[in-house]
Design an enzyme around this catalytic site. Structure first.
Site, short mmCIF file in Angstrom:
data_model
loop_
_atom_site.label_atom_id
_atom_site.label_comp_id
_atom_site.label_asym_id
_atom_site.label_seq_id
_atom_site.Cartn_x
_atom_site.Cartn_y
_atom_site.Cartn_z
N THR A 1 0.68 -1.17 0.18
CA THR A 1 0.09 -0.11 -0.05
C THR A 1 0.75 1.30 0.10
OG1 THR A 1 -1.46 -1.08 1.36
CG2 THR A 1 -2.03 1.07 1.17
N THR A 2 0.74 1.87 -0.93
CA THR A 2 1.46 3.16 -0.82
C THR A 2 0.53 4.44 -0.86
OG1 THR A 2 1.42 3.22 -3.38
CG2 THR A 2 3.50 2.47 -2.33
#
Lengths: 284, 217
Positions: free
Chosen positions: B32-33
């Site tokens: 997850t960025t």
């Protein structure tokens, strides 16, 4: 022959955008000069229009990175006898921009023979800031009272402006805006407006790390300006670094010995001094 | 002529070639960025004998007001509330984890259930563990509960920062609502007064936060 004012205007306004200093900065960085961190006024500034005028408020903390540089600086700057301006952003930028526009306005006042108008200051500020495309980091709250009534404007570093009944700028702006949004009403009295602005700046002082120390207020009405420096000081220094001196007699004396000095020092007076004259330096 | 590169991602079985569709990745695997569907602020305020939480019901998809009636505050057991701002899908995962905790309590059947402080600790460890694996659950959670008449209010964020306070606000609310909550808080607030304060803060947030709607939970 040009008037002094026309000459000033002629040298003041080159055409187009001038980015010479950006080239100079890039060259300096290549030479190894470390970028100086600008003194930023991580700030809470606010202004509100009330029935008969404008109240401007500001905190008094000036930061250089994460250190407090000045615990009691002045963020409400003079522009004209009836116009004052709060400044947030880089301290050098806000002080010099307001100083420059103040001088230009005074020359303009001599030319026109009339009291300065707030919109004049506004136009001078926004055109100057727009020329520098946001590199002059000055976010201002400009307030004043002129022949057309009370005025309050915000000026952003890129040169856009807003005309609002209440506004806040700086790192503590959201904290102060919350207080304004909660309690603002139209046509307040001077006392209500002052109290509201004081509470708004206090919200910034206590909830924002970039703002602190004391509250400055400035009330501008048709009757003139009331500049209340440090009108609220909610952060007094409670512990002093230098302790109070001890009372005589608070330490018990165990031994007491007096040595008369005449036994160890010989005092002689020369003849000239006794006569009151003597050789003095030639100072001609 | 078939190259070795053609054969990678396929295998041969009795002269029949199967293509497994494997392709060498052009970029390294990432977690997850960025949050996708997000919730805005959650406010929490203690009063005498209880705690009140408030949040709006909007799930934003960037700047689109996509889901206009989501529940960002959930109950855990009988007397614990958990509210979340940030990524909504990660919050749904947290809700699953909390259901497992409640189920474990039920199965143990020893007359004791998890308290709000324990849930706060638990979520703090979960979020911190995920952050250390560089795969965070992108949320800031507010945990509220009452035990023996004592109210509890705590916050955990996506980095694993855990703390407790008398007033809490996540997201935009931390700048706008927190000063108002702090000014208004005192130890002897009644429920009515607390409700009024929190509703007033939600009103100011609606004025100044661009990612809110008028409906609140």
């Amino acid at each position: 022959a040009q008037t002094m004012e026309e000459r000033a205007m002629a040298t003041e306004r080159p055409h187009g955008f001038d980015f010479d200093l950006c080239n100079r900065n890039a060259w300096l960085e290549k030479q190894g000069l470390k970028q100086l961190k600008p003194w930023s006024t991580g700030t809470t500034i606010a202004g509100v229009v009330f029935k008969d005028g404008v109240v401007l408020g500001a905190d008094t903390r000036s930061t250089a990175g994460e250190t407090v540089a000045d615990k009691n600086c002045e963020k409400i700057h003079y522009i004209a006898p009836n116009i004052y301006c709060c400044g947030a952003g880089t301290a050098a930028d806000t002080e010099n921009v307001t100083g420059m526009i103040s001088s230009q306005l005074e020359l303009h006042k001599f030319r026109t023979g009339r009291e300065s108008r707030v919109v004049t200051a506004l136009t001078l500020l926004k055109s100057h800031l727009f020329r520098y495309q946001g590199y002059v980091s000055a976010a201002l709250v400009l307030g004043g009272f002129d022949c057309k009534g009370p005025h309050l404007f915000t000026v952003f570093p890129h040169g856009s402006t807003d005309s609002l009944p209440f506004c806040t700028m700086g790192s503590g702006s959201l904290n102060a805006m919350a207080v304004y949004e909660q309690s603002y009403k139209e046509d307040m009295t001077k006392e209500e407006a002052m109290e509201l602005t004081k509470r708004a700046i206090r919200a910034g002082i206590f909830n924002d790390l970039g703002s602190g120390s004391n509250v400055d207020l400035c009330v501008i009405t048709a009757d003139g300006v009331e500049y209340m420096r440090n009108m609220d000081m909610p952060n007094p220094r409670t512990f002093t670094a230098v302790p109070a001196p001890f009372k005589v007699g608070s330490t018990t004396v165990l031994k007491h010995k007096v040595l008369p000095l005449e036994q160890s020092v010989t005092i002689t007076t020369t003849e000239e001094e006794e006569q009151g004259g003597g050789e003095s330096m030639d100072t001609s | 002529m078939p190259q070795l590169s053609d054969l990678i991602g396929s295998f041969v079985d009795d002269k029949i070639c199967y293509d497994t569709g494997y392709q060498a990745p052009s970029q390294p695997a990432t977690h997850t960025t960025q949050p996708i569907v997000t919730g805005s602020s959650v406010l929490g305020l203690k009063y005498k004998g209880g705690v009140i939480l408030a949040a709006d019901t909007l799930g934003s998809y960037g700047s689109l007001a996509r889901f206009r009636d989501i529940r960002r505050i959930t109950t855990v057991g009988k007397n614990i509330l958990v509210g979340a701002s940030g990524d909504y899908s990660d919050f749904q995962k947290i809700q699953e984890l909390l259901e497992e905790v409640v189920a474990e309590d039920y199965c143990l059947d020893d007359g004791r259930t998890h308290t709000a402080k324990e849930i706060h600790s638990y979520l703090g460890r979960v979020l911190y563990g995920r952050r250390n694996k560089m795969d965070p659950l992108w949320n800031t959670l507010v945990i509220a509960g009452v035990e023996n008449g004592n109210s509890f209010l705590g916050q955990v964020d996506l980095l694993g920062t855990q703390f407790e306070d008398d007033t809490l606000a996540t997201g935009f609310g931390s700048h706008i609502a927190r000063p108002l909550l702090r000014n208004a808080y005192n130890e002897n607030l009644t429920e009515e007064e607390a409700r009024k304060i929190v509703l007033d803060c939600m009103r100011v947030l609606f004025y100044r936060d661009a990612r809110t709607i008028i409906k609140i939970q």
